[in-house]
Design an enzyme around this catalytic site. Structure first.
Site, PDB file in Angstrom:
ATOM      1  N   TYR A 156       0.833  -1.212   0.000  1.00  0.00           N
ATOM      2  CA  TYR A 156       0.000   0.000   0.000  1.00  0.00           C
ATOM      3  C   TYR A 156       0.863   1.255   0.000  1.00  0.00           C
ATOM      4  O   TYR A 156       0.468   2.278  -0.533  1.00  0.00           O
ATOM      5  CB  TYR A 156      -0.886   0.041   1.251  1.00  0.00           C
ATOM      6  N   LYS A 182       3.037 -15.296   2.571  1.00  0.00           N
ATOM      7  CA  LYS A 182       3.229 -16.023   1.315  1.00  0.00           C
ATOM      8  C   LYS A 182       4.727 -16.278   1.185  1.00  0.00           C
ATOM      9  O   LYS A 182       5.391 -15.834   0.245  1.00  0.00           O
ATOM     10  CB  LYS A 182       2.668 -15.191   0.141  1.00  0.00           C
TER      11      LYS A 182
HETATM   12  C1  IPM Z   1     -10.433  -1.010   4.007  1.00  0.00           C
HETATM   13  C2  IPM Z   1     -10.625  -0.378   2.661  1.00  0.00           C
HETATM   14  C3  IPM Z   1      -9.417   0.506   2.350  1.00  0.00           C
HETATM   15  C4  IPM Z   1      -8.176  -0.356   2.344  1.00  0.00           C
HETATM   16  C5  IPM Z   1      -9.517   1.296   1.033  1.00  0.00           C
HETATM   17  C6  IPM Z   1     -10.787   2.123   0.973  1.00  0.00           C
HETATM   18  C7  IPM Z   1      -8.307   2.163   0.810  1.00  0.00           C
HETATM   19  O1  IPM Z   1     -10.822  -1.350   1.677  1.00  0.00           O
HETATM   20  O2  IPM Z   1     -10.316  -0.271   5.010  1.00  0.00           O
HETATM   21  O3  IPM Z   1     -10.409  -2.240   4.105  1.00  0.00           O
HETATM   22  O4  IPM Z   1      -7.873  -0.999   1.336  1.00  0.00           O
HETATM   23  O5  IPM Z   1      -7.497  -0.390   3.373  1.00  0.00           O
END
Ligand code: IPM
Ligand code: MN
Length: 356
Positions: free
Chosen positions: A141, A186
């Site tokens: 992320y 993984k």
């Molecule tokens: C969650 C959501 C978020 C994430 C998105 C909206 C960025 O899916 O909180 O699970 O992927 O963390």
């Protein structure tokens, strides 16, 4: 007590479910003699419309100063095309990172009255009681993103320190529960997962020898989660695996609309949000399930405000409302009338204890 809560309704059904959270907070404050100062702030797509920034500086600073943040949901088709320059999701990721909220707790339990609302068999899900500890501010992320005319890449990177701290959170939680931790990775393919497994094994052996540690590969864990979900107690995993597996796990409870989350860092403060998204398909109709938000409010009371009695009273009130048949469309018994978001909120309010 006095507490300041930053409220970020966001987009889609966010404002609808948050409205019920606000009602409940006001009622609890009155009944238990607290002063909750709630400040609503623009966030997500709504903030992009207002000022071009999904996390305006004033919203961020209010969140930093608050004792806790209560968040609805963000996103929508308007801001999600591949050509979108600024996305609501970027605001959420920035908020999590800025507040250092690295530990995302997502508890999953099955309410007995809802065992039939799940697409899974009652005998598989009855008695499920597990908690995901999802690493929230690292991994793919947050690694560097690249794009050229012919390719794109997202870097997945974890440091030893990032893994150690999330494993400590998970280990402590497991110790307070059934002392069984499953770490999901993984490691047969990814170098970050090999590091994850190594660090997890070391930290658990040194600091939590009384907690049983088990490693599972993520593909196999996805399968076992619906095959024998009762065997899990605490699960710890990296950011993206946690994102995917918790949506899957929500189906154990019966609906994505039921699951709360708490995102915690070093201090007492935290971000509390239902795990569902903004659900643009049903937004504006007043039919969304508010229980995920209300369970999140309970977590907020317990973990950031240190009010376990109030948290317990709220959880019991939600449970009692569900037992009494207060169900929104996502969990309604086929052929019966589903409650609106506000009616479900009212059912919870009516089950809160009177002033003592
Ligand atoms: C969650 C959501 C978020 C994430 C998105 C909206 C960025 O899916 O909180 O699970 O992927 O963390
Ligand atoms: Mn998600």
């Amino acid at each position: 007590m006095k507490a300041r809560i930053a409220v970020l309704p966001g987009d889609g059904i966010g404002p609808e479910v948050i409205a019920q959270g606000i009602r409940v907070l006001h009622t609890l404050a009155e009944r238990f003699g607290h002063e909750f100062e709630l400040t609503e702030l623009p966030f997500g797509g709504a903030a992009i419309e207002a000022c071009g920034d999904p996390l305006p500086p004033a919203t961020l600073s209010a969140c930093r100063e608050a004792d806790a943040v209560l968040l609805g949901a963000i996103g929508g088709p308007k801001w999600s095309g591949p050509e979108a320059r600024v996305r609501p999701e970027a605001g959420l990721l920035k908020l999590r990172a800025a507040l250092g909220a690295y530990a995302n707790l997502r508890p999953v339990t099955v309410h007995p009255a809802l065992a039939d609302a799940s697409t899974l068999k009652r005998e598989v899900i009855e008695g499920v009681d597990l908690v995901f500890v999802r690493e929230l501010t690292g991994g793919i992320y947050f690694g560097e993103k690249r794009r050229d005319a012919h390719s794109a890449s997202d870097l997945c990177i974890y440091t030893v320190a990032e893994i150690e701290r999330i494993v400590r959170t998970a280990g402590a939680l497991a110790r307070a529960r059934r002392r069984h931790l499953t770490s999901i990775d993984k490691s047969n393919v990814l170098e970050t997962s090999r590091l994850w497994r190594e660090v997890t094994t070391r930290v658990m052996a040194a600091e939590f020898p009384d907690v049983k540690l088990e490693h599972q590969l993520v593909d196999s864990a996805a399968m076992h989660l619906i095959r024998r979900p009762r065997d899990f107690d605490v699960l710890v995993t990296e950011n993206m695996f946690g994102d995917i597996l918790t949506d899957e796990a929500a189906m154990l409870a019966g609906s994505l609309g039921l699951l709360p989350s708490a995102s915690l860092g070093k201090g007492r403060s935290g971000i509390y949000e239902p795990i569902h998204g903004s659900a643009p398909d049903i937004a504006g109709r007043g039919i969304a399930n508010p229980y995920g938000t209300l369970y999140s409010v309970a977590l907020l009371l317990r973990l950031s405000l240190g009010l376990p009695e109030e948290a317990q009273a709220l959880e019991a009130a939600i449970g009692a409302a569900i037992t009494a048949g207060a169900r929104t469309a996502d969990i309604a018994v086929p052929g019966t009338r589903a409650l609106s978001t506000a009616e479900a909120g009212a059912a919870v309010l009516s089950n809160l204890p009177r002033r003592t």
